[in-house]
Design a protein around this motif. Structure first.
Motif: not given
Length: 218
Positions: A55-65, A198-202
């Protein structure tokens, strides 16, 4: 009359390829132990996120770790995160997971004139390279199986976009990333692993595709 200007010898294509592979030595290191990097041309970040099941509207900032730690906390659930960044009008999708290795994802992300390329490495030392163009997968293989392709009978077929690439056990991933850069025209920067993107749950594959086996076939 202009005097001749001394020129150094032109470097061979083989030498340039070796330099390109050397740049990706980090991909064969022990960390990260698993990943999928996908490069998509002709699409926006929002379009890529939707194609992957987010969902593009439910993103947050995260690192790979941070994504790998969060996913590890949901180890026995269908819980995968996707990170995206746009470089030179191409979207790079980064996972501690495998959505980008699924042919149906490649078809969806490349539909309507797009192009897709992914490099996958599993925690169990499984490898895959895949390319799709305009909604059709036109090549998908395990580079490990091609290391000894010249000695196999019959010799396995190699997609046109991978011709001339020799894969070696110690540099399988570096050669896969070099092939992706050669094909897609954009370099993958290992610095993105430590950058908050930018990070989202799939959605899980079962939610996206149901019981369809066709989604997993090229």
């Amino acid at each position: 009359m202009t005097p001749d200007v001394p020129r150094g010898p032109r470097r061979s294509d083989a030498a340039r390829w070796e330099d390109l592979v050397a740049r990706y030595a980090w991909a064969d290191a022990d960390e990260p132990d698993a990943y999928t990097f996908s490069v998509i041309a002709g699409k926006t970040e929002n379009e890529v996120i939707r194609a992957f099941g987010g969902d593009p509207g439910a993103s947050r900032l995260m690192t790979f770790a941070e994504t790998s730690d969060e996913q590890a906390a949901h180890l026995y659930e269908d819980y995968e995160l996707l990170r995206v960044v746009t470089v030179d009008r191409r979207v790079i999708a980064i996972e501690w997971g495998y959505h980008g290795s699924i042919p149906e994802i490649a078809r969806r992300a490349s539909a309507d004139g797009g192009e897709f390329f992914s490099v996958y490495r599993s925690v169990n030392a499984g490898y895959q390279v895949m390319h799709a163009l305009d909604g059709h997968v036109d090549g998908m293989f395990d580079p490990f199986e091609l290391e000894d392709a010249a000695w196999m009978d019959p010799e396995p077929e190699v997609p046109a976009w991978a011709e001339g690439v020799a894969f070696h056990m110690e540099t399988l991933c570096a050669e896969s990333f070099a092939l992706m850069e050669r094909t897609m025209g954009v370099a993958v920067d290992p610095g993105w692993l430590d950058t908050a993107l930018r990070t989202v749950l799939l959605a899980s594959p079962s939610e996206l595709f149901g019981q369809s086996e066709a989604a997993w076939l090229p």
